[in-house]
Design an enzyme around this catalytic site. Structure first.
Site, PDB file in Angstrom:
ATOM      1  N   HIS A 168      -5.605  -9.326  -0.385  1.00 50.17           N
ATOM      2  CA  HIS A 168      -6.712 -10.271  -0.405  1.00 50.17           C
ATOM      3  C   HIS A 168      -8.076  -9.602  -0.422  1.00 50.17           C
ATOM      4  O   HIS A 168      -9.098 -10.288  -0.613  1.00 50.17           O
ATOM      5  CB  HIS A 168      -6.609 -11.246   0.772  1.00 50.17           C
ATOM      6  CG  HIS A 168      -7.062 -12.634   0.437  1.00 50.17           C
ATOM      7  ND1 HIS A 168      -6.713 -13.744   1.177  1.00 50.17           N
ATOM      8  CD2 HIS A 168      -7.850 -13.107  -0.568  1.00 50.17           C
ATOM      9  CE1 HIS A 168      -7.256 -14.824   0.642  1.00 50.17           C
ATOM     10  NE2 HIS A 168      -7.963 -14.464  -0.413  1.00 50.17           N
ATOM     11  N   ASP A 218      -5.103 -20.001   3.374  1.00 53.31           N
ATOM     12  CA  ASP A 218      -4.648 -18.767   4.010  1.00 53.31           C
ATOM     13  C   ASP A 218      -4.117 -19.082   5.403  1.00 53.31           C
ATOM     14  O   ASP A 218      -4.660 -19.955   6.093  1.00 53.31           O
ATOM     15  CB  ASP A 218      -5.831 -17.783   4.128  1.00 53.31           C
ATOM     16  CG  ASP A 218      -5.410 -16.329   4.220  1.00 53.31           C
ATOM     17  OD1 ASP A 218      -4.450 -16.030   4.954  1.00 53.31           O
ATOM     18  OD2 ASP A 218      -6.055 -15.490   3.571  1.00 53.31           O
ATOM     19  N   HIS A 221      -4.470 -16.908   7.613  1.00 49.26           N
ATOM     20  CA  HIS A 221      -5.407 -16.126   8.414  1.00 49.26           C
ATOM     21  C   HIS A 221      -6.847 -16.460   8.025  1.00 49.26           C
ATOM     22  O   HIS A 221      -7.094 -17.063   6.983  1.00 49.26           O
ATOM     23  CB  HIS A 221      -5.138 -14.635   8.212  1.00 49.26           C
ATOM     24  CG  HIS A 221      -3.706 -14.258   8.366  1.00 49.26           C
ATOM     25  ND1 HIS A 221      -2.818 -14.275   7.297  1.00 49.26           N
ATOM     26  CD2 HIS A 221      -2.988 -13.882   9.453  1.00 49.26           C
ATOM     27  CE1 HIS A 221      -1.608 -13.914   7.728  1.00 49.26           C
ATOM     28  NE2 HIS A 221      -1.684 -13.681   9.026  1.00 49.26           N
ATOM     29  N   ASP A 274      -9.350 -14.039   7.655  1.00 45.69           N
ATOM     30  CA  ASP A 274      -9.958 -12.946   6.873  1.00 45.69           C
ATOM     31  C   ASP A 274     -11.436 -12.808   7.182  1.00 45.69           C
ATOM     32  O   ASP A 274     -12.245 -12.477   6.317  1.00 45.69           O
ATOM     33  CB  ASP A 274      -9.726 -13.148   5.376  1.00 45.69           C
ATOM     34  CG  ASP A 274      -8.261 -13.034   4.994  1.00 45.69           C
ATOM     35  OD1 ASP A 274      -7.457 -12.624   5.854  1.00 45.69           O
ATOM     36  OD2 ASP A 274      -7.907 -13.366   3.858  1.00 45.69           O
ATOM     37  N   HIS A 307      -7.963  -6.140   3.995  1.00 38.23           N
ATOM     38  CA  HIS A 307      -7.559  -7.479   3.547  1.00 38.23           C
ATOM     39  C   HIS A 307      -7.780  -8.536   4.620  1.00 38.23           C
ATOM     40  O   HIS A 307      -7.672  -9.734   4.337  1.00 38.23           O
ATOM     41  CB  HIS A 307      -6.119  -7.498   3.023  1.00 38.23           C
ATOM     42  CG  HIS A 307      -5.053  -7.468   4.079  1.00 38.23           C
ATOM     43  ND1 HIS A 307      -3.764  -7.903   3.842  1.00 38.23           N
ATOM     44  CD2 HIS A 307      -5.048  -7.037   5.364  1.00 38.23           C
ATOM     45  CE1 HIS A 307      -3.023  -7.750   4.922  1.00 38.23           C
ATOM     46  NE2 HIS A 307      -3.784  -7.230   5.860  1.00 38.23           N
ATOM     47  N   ASP A 311      -4.033 -17.415  -0.897  1.00 39.14           N
ATOM     48  CA  ASP A 311      -3.146 -16.402  -0.330  1.00 39.14           C
ATOM     49  C   ASP A 311      -1.781 -17.060  -0.161  1.00 39.14           C
ATOM     50  O   ASP A 311      -1.669 -18.117   0.487  1.00 39.14           O
ATOM     51  CB  ASP A 311      -3.695 -15.937   1.026  1.00 39.14           C
ATOM     52  CG  ASP A 311      -2.934 -14.762   1.624  1.00 39.14           C
ATOM     53  OD1 ASP A 311      -1.693 -14.719   1.484  1.00 39.14           O
ATOM     54  OD2 ASP A 311      -3.570 -13.899   2.241  1.00 39.14           O
ATOM     55  N   ASP A 334       0.542 -16.506   1.695  1.00 38.77           N
ATOM     56  CA  ASP A 334       1.034 -16.707   3.055  1.00 38.77           C
ATOM     57  C   ASP A 334       0.512 -18.001   3.669  1.00 38.77           C
ATOM     58  O   ASP A 334       0.858 -18.346   4.800  1.00 38.77           O
ATOM     59  CB  ASP A 334       0.757 -15.497   3.949  1.00 38.77           C
ATOM     60  CG  ASP A 334      -0.707 -15.291   4.323  1.00 38.77           C
ATOM     61  OD1 ASP A 334      -1.499 -16.247   4.266  1.00 38.77           O
ATOM     62  OD2 ASP A 334      -1.068 -14.155   4.691  1.00 38.77           O
ATOM     63  N   GLU A 378      -1.494 -11.582  -2.528  1.00 38.69           N
ATOM     64  CA  GLU A 378      -0.536 -11.223  -1.472  1.00 38.69           C
ATOM     65  C   GLU A 378       0.919 -11.535  -1.824  1.00 38.69           C
ATOM     66  O   GLU A 378       1.747 -11.719  -0.939  1.00 38.69           O
ATOM     67  CB  GLU A 378      -0.914 -11.868  -0.140  1.00 38.69           C
ATOM     68  CG  GLU A 378      -2.275 -11.442   0.406  1.00 38.69           C
ATOM     69  CD  GLU A 378      -2.302 -10.045   1.030  1.00 38.69           C
ATOM     70  OE1 GLU A 378      -1.229  -9.419   1.125  1.00 38.69           O
ATOM     71  OE2 GLU A 378      -3.409  -9.598   1.415  1.00 38.69           O
TER      72      GLU A 378
END
Length: 303
Positions: A104, A127, A129, A131, A144, A230, A232, A275
């Site tokens: 990312h 995402d 997360h 980031d 990332h 992303d 994930d 990712e």
């Protein structure tokens, strides 16, 4: 029926970069997504595809780590600068930039290139997360986990470059969707900035349609609106080939509906998918899902 005769052509920009991640393998993501039939799927939507090839990242074993606070930052910036150049060129040529990661950290190049072409804009950030770590707050030093903070101009002068203006996006036009893993410093920053965040709990309570509508209203404005996906963000049961999976993500239908709503809005004119890690995947199913989601984001419909 999917043909859209007035649809803009798409520029594919691969970024074979895994220097920003803690696990190896996402540098093969662009190849896996292409192998899953991306170009043909887009062409079935009536869009021409201009594949600009890959921006190649350095090999970690043959590259100096540099500061442990921002591991491999110099070669990451070098790759992102080339991504930014290709994104800006694609915009100038009237193409829709579609960046294929890679980790990312490539988003710094994508957002930087868009800001170079349009001025600062907004982003829908799908995402697990945030980031939003910075060199002084990151628990790993992996870049990332920092690209959104960097694009906001909050990660320090180390992320500055002649290839892009900072900030490339502003906090009042950032929407995070599907979040379920934030570090303490990221939580503090989110509260300070007033960034719009929809955790998976909020997605469950409000429903995808309301979440996306509110997010689109939040990021709309001058410059550009970008979608950063992303993989994930999705539940690892359906997207196992990612480096940092977190249980409880978006379902298959939730993800498709989200991107269908983005396409219906007509607000977003650039996209990246990052990712995808084929080493951790099952028979390329995460890359195949990425292709399906790109199609939804570009306007694919059942009828």
């Amino acid at each position: 029926m999917e043909v859209q005769t007035d649809a803009d052509a798409v520029a594919l920009i691969g970024a074979s970069l895994d220097l920003g991640a803690g696990r190896r393998g996402v540098d093969m993501g662009p190849s896996a997504i292409r192998y899953a039939g991306l170009a043909a799927r887009i062409e079935r939507l009536g869009r021409d595809v201009h594949d600009l090839g890959n921006v190649e990242g350095a090999v970690p074993e043959a590259t100096a780590v540099g500061s442990e606070r921002v591991r491999f930052l110099r070669p990451i910036k070098h790759a992102c600068e080339e991504v930014a150049r290709l994104v800006a060129r694609s915009v100038d040529d009237g193409l829709v930039p579609l960046v294929l990661g890679g980790d990312h950290s490539v988003a710094l190049g994508t957002l930087g290139g868009l800001a170079r072409a349009h001025g600062s804009g907004g982003v829908l950030w799908f995402d697990a997360h945030g980031d939003l770590n910075r060199p002084e707050t990151s628990p790993t030093g992996n870049v990332h986990g920092m690209p959104l903070a960097a694009a906001l101009g909050l990660a320090g002068s180390e992320f500055e470059s002649d290839a892009w203006p900072l900030p490339a996006v502003t906090p009042d036009r950032v929407a995070l969707i599907g979040v379920r893993s934030l570090d303490p410093a990221e939580i503090t920053l989110v509260r300070e900035l007033g960034v719009l965040v929809f955790t998976m709990s909020e997605v469950d309570r409000l429903g995808v349609e309301r979440v996306i509508q509110q997010s689109l209203e939040h990021v709309d404005g001058p410059g550009f609106v970008h979608v950063s996906l992303d993989m994930d963000a999705l539940d690892p049961d359906i997207a196992p080939g990612v480096g940092t999976p977190v249980r409880g993500g978006l379902s298959y239908r939730e993800a498709h509906l989200a991107l269908e709503l983005v396409a219906e809005s007509g607000l977003a004119h650039s996209l990246e998918v990052v990712e995808v890690n084929p080493i951790l995947d099952r028979e390329n199913e995460t890359a195949e899902l990425a292709v399906e989601l790109v199609a939804s984001a570009l306007g694919a419909r059942i009828l």
